[in-house]
Design a protein around this motif. Sequence first.
Motif, PDB file in Angstrom:
ATOM      1  N   ASN A 239      24.808  20.214  -0.017  1.00 59.19           N
ATOM      2  CA  ASN A 239      23.888  20.956   0.834  1.00 59.19           C
ATOM      3  C   ASN A 239      24.622  22.157   1.420  1.00 59.19           C
ATOM      4  OD1 ASN A 239      22.287  21.687   3.339  1.00 59.19           O
ATOM      5  ND2 ASN A 239      21.016  20.015   2.542  1.00 59.19           N
ATOM      6  N   ARG A 240      24.024  23.342   1.289  1.00 61.36           N
ATOM      7  CA  ARG A 240      24.689  24.551   1.782  1.00 61.36           C
ATOM      8  C   ARG A 240      24.887  24.505   3.299  1.00 61.36           C
ATOM      9  NH1 ARG A 240      25.496  28.916  -2.053  1.00 61.36           N
ATOM     10  NH2 ARG A 240      26.183  30.144  -0.268  1.00 61.36           N
ATOM     11  N   LYS A 241      24.052  23.759   4.017  1.00 62.25           N
ATOM     12  CA  LYS A 241      24.227  23.650   5.471  1.00 62.25           C
ATOM     13  C   LYS A 241      25.527  22.917   5.801  1.00 62.25           C
ATOM     14  CE  LYS A 241      19.280  23.714   6.676  1.00 62.25           C
ATOM     15  NZ  LYS A 241      18.698  23.709   5.327  1.00 62.25           N
ATOM     16  N   VAL A 242      25.894  21.950   4.950  1.00 59.96           N
ATOM     17  CA  VAL A 242      27.171  21.257   5.142  1.00 59.96           C
ATOM     18  C   VAL A 242      28.321  22.255   4.986  1.00 59.96           C
ATOM     19  CG1 VAL A 242      28.728  19.524   4.176  1.00 59.96           C
ATOM     20  CG2 VAL A 242      26.305  18.993   4.459  1.00 59.96           C
TER      21      VAL A 242
ATOM     22  N   ILE B 204      24.531  22.820  12.500  1.00 59.63           N
ATOM     23  CA  ILE B 204      24.012  23.093  11.164  1.00 59.63           C
ATOM     24  C   ILE B 204      24.622  22.142  10.141  1.00 59.63           C
ATOM     25  CG2 ILE B 204      25.751  24.872  10.589  1.00 59.63           C
ATOM     26  CD1 ILE B 204      23.483  26.340   9.090  1.00 59.63           C
ATOM     27  N   GLY B 205      25.889  21.779  10.323  1.00 61.52           N
ATOM     28  CA  GLY B 205      26.525  20.830   9.420  1.00 61.52           C
ATOM     29  C   GLY B 205      25.867  19.462   9.477  1.00 61.52           C
ATOM     30  N   LEU B 206      25.567  18.993  10.694  1.00 61.79           N
ATOM     31  CA  LEU B 206      24.893  17.700  10.857  1.00 61.79           C
ATOM     32  C   LEU B 206      23.480  17.728  10.283  1.00 61.79           C
ATOM     33  CD1 LEU B 206      26.068  16.742  14.471  1.00 61.79           C
ATOM     34  CD2 LEU B 206      26.835  15.755  12.295  1.00 61.79           C
ATOM     35  N   ARG B 207      22.826  18.891  10.375  1.00 60.60           N
ATOM     36  CA  ARG B 207      21.492  19.009   9.783  1.00 60.60           C
ATOM     37  C   ARG B 207      21.566  18.877   8.263  1.00 60.60           C
ATOM     38  NH1 ARG B 207      20.031  23.106  12.542  1.00 60.60           N
ATOM     39  NH2 ARG B 207      19.975  24.805  11.025  1.00 60.60           N
ATOM     40  N   GLY B 208      22.595  19.451   7.676  1.00 61.65           N
ATOM     41  CA  GLY B 208      22.785  19.322   6.235  1.00 61.65           C
ATOM     42  C   GLY B 208      23.032  17.884   5.818  1.00 61.65           C
ATOM     43  N   ILE B 209      23.830  17.158   6.616  1.00 59.05           N
ATOM     44  CA  ILE B 209      24.088  15.745   6.335  1.00 59.05           C
ATOM     45  C   ILE B 209      22.796  14.945   6.432  1.00 59.05           C
ATOM     46  CG2 ILE B 209      25.284  13.675   7.136  1.00 59.05           C
ATOM     47  CD1 ILE B 209      27.533  15.534   8.126  1.00 59.05           C
ATOM     48  N   SER B 210      21.991  15.239   7.447  1.00 60.71           N
ATOM     49  CA  SER B 210      20.713  14.545   7.613  1.00 60.71           C
ATOM     50  C   SER B 210      19.799  14.766   6.412  1.00 60.71           C
ATOM     51  CB  SER B 210      20.035  15.023   8.898  1.00 60.71           C
ATOM     52  OG  SER B 210      18.758  14.421   9.053  1.00 60.71           O
ATOM     53  N   GLU B 211      19.795  15.991   5.882  1.00 60.64           N
ATOM     54  CA  GLU B 211      18.960  16.280   4.708  1.00 60.64           C
ATOM     55  C   GLU B 211      19.453  15.509   3.485  1.00 60.64           C
ATOM     56  OE1 GLU B 211      18.672  20.483   4.135  1.00 60.64           O
ATOM     57  OE2 GLU B 211      17.632  20.832   6.052  1.00 60.64           O
ATOM     58  N   LEU B 212      20.764  15.420   3.330  1.00 59.69           N
ATOM     59  CA  LEU B 212      21.316  14.639   2.217  1.00 59.69           C
ATOM     60  C   LEU B 212      20.892  13.175   2.331  1.00 59.69           C
ATOM     61  CD1 LEU B 212      24.942  16.102   1.975  1.00 59.69           C
ATOM     62  CD2 LEU B 212      23.187  16.207   0.189  1.00 59.69           C
ATOM     63  N   GLU B 213      20.991  12.628   3.527  1.00 60.21           N
ATOM     64  CA  GLU B 213      20.597  11.232   3.730  1.00 60.21           C
ATOM     65  C   GLU B 213      19.123  11.027   3.407  1.00 60.21           C
ATOM     66  OE1 GLU B 213      23.179   9.083   7.092  1.00 60.21           O
ATOM     67  OE2 GLU B 213      22.086  10.817   7.869  1.00 60.21           O
TER      68      GLU B 213
END
Length: 460
Positions: free
Chosen positions: A186-189, A264-273
Amino acid sequence: MAIVKPSLAKGTRDFSPAEMSKRNYIFDTLKSVFRKYGYQEIQTPSFENLQTLTGKYGDEGDKLIFKILNSGDFLNKAPDLLLHERASNKLIPHISEKALRYDLTVPFARYVVMRQNEIALPFKRFQIQPVWRADRPQRGRYREFFQCDVDVVGSDSLLNEAEFVLIYHEALKALGLNDFTIKINNRKVLSGIAEILGKPELIVDMTVAIDKLDKIGLEGVNKELLARGFTSEDLNVLRPIILLEGSTSSKIEQLKEVLGSSEIGLRGISELEEVFDYLNSLDVSQEVFGQFVELDITLARGLNYYTGSIFEVKTNEVAMGSIGGGGRYDDLTGMFGLKGLTGVGVSFGADRIYDVLEELGLYPENESVNTKLLIINFDKATEAFTLPLVHRLRKAGVATELYPQAAKLKKQMSYADDKRIPFVLLVGEEEVSSGLLSLKDMETGAQQKITEDELMKLLK
């Protein structure tokens, strides 16, 4: 006039009838999977306005766009100063208004913006057409090649991302591939990683470098990062992140700890999950996760328009680059004036898949067979008898040829061999008078007497 020896432009290929059959086998297989998931086919022109394409792929991508010179005296309106300076990059806007498309995603975004009042959202399309890149030709990389894209715009649901994983898995398995990896990130990560380093403005430099980990190794990545403005302290923070190991859940937990201070990094992790949760809900077995799906933090994808999930697919059976990739591009249509329309899509590299299937011998044996029956032409009398038979066979759906003129039997049989036609029908005076036709199986050499009705049943 001197005779010019014909040659192909570098990075392009001809395709024989047998090769086209194999390519169409790939295209037909992919289309059947795309349609199963609700995607419809569109096509766009081979070339676009240059301004439509530039600025969408980053500086490196823009360099690979094939520009088309304006028709007529294209230098007529070019400024004398630029001509004198021989400044080709500055000259381009004055001598070139069009360009061959670099990919299918940007033309698709342009299509959506222009037809926004005609299409129902979410709009799910697939597109199989050639694209052109002024790249250095090498094995598995061509200047003209086909892309097979599936995209959906008008939906921010991460169910779309999960279904793309399933589309990749189902399509590649249908083509006979059994060992491949669907990488997801995820690019947010990645933005979060740049943020905790205190260098969010260098996100592109960081992603370009770490995306090369497979090619140049960790030492090469470190050298490139130092050259792009990162420090030794930054590398110490980055190293354990890009070398994450363990299961998907383990990697996610480690990332949560590292990126705890980055929203933003945590948002990317949430999307991956959420993507992985959808896959679980769609009954994707742990075997698929373990064998085919991998969370890869070094996956960056070079294109600047990706904003969320990103994908890349590699085969592990043949030494080859990626055979597919894509991601989410929330703001792409905004570049054309249509704000707030999210999109996500993936692409199959048809030419690389072709080479992989060729090397592994995965094409069906009869895939290059078009004509199923050749009728031997003995003379005008038997030709007149067999012409109506040819018509009836074709009407019944049997691909049939009548050899176009009377010729030696050996020559006609060689023609059948060369085209890999499986059956040959011999109709001479005896067959005309008796009504029993002589059918030869070209693979076994066996020959039998057969009626027209029996022939129809056998070949259908």
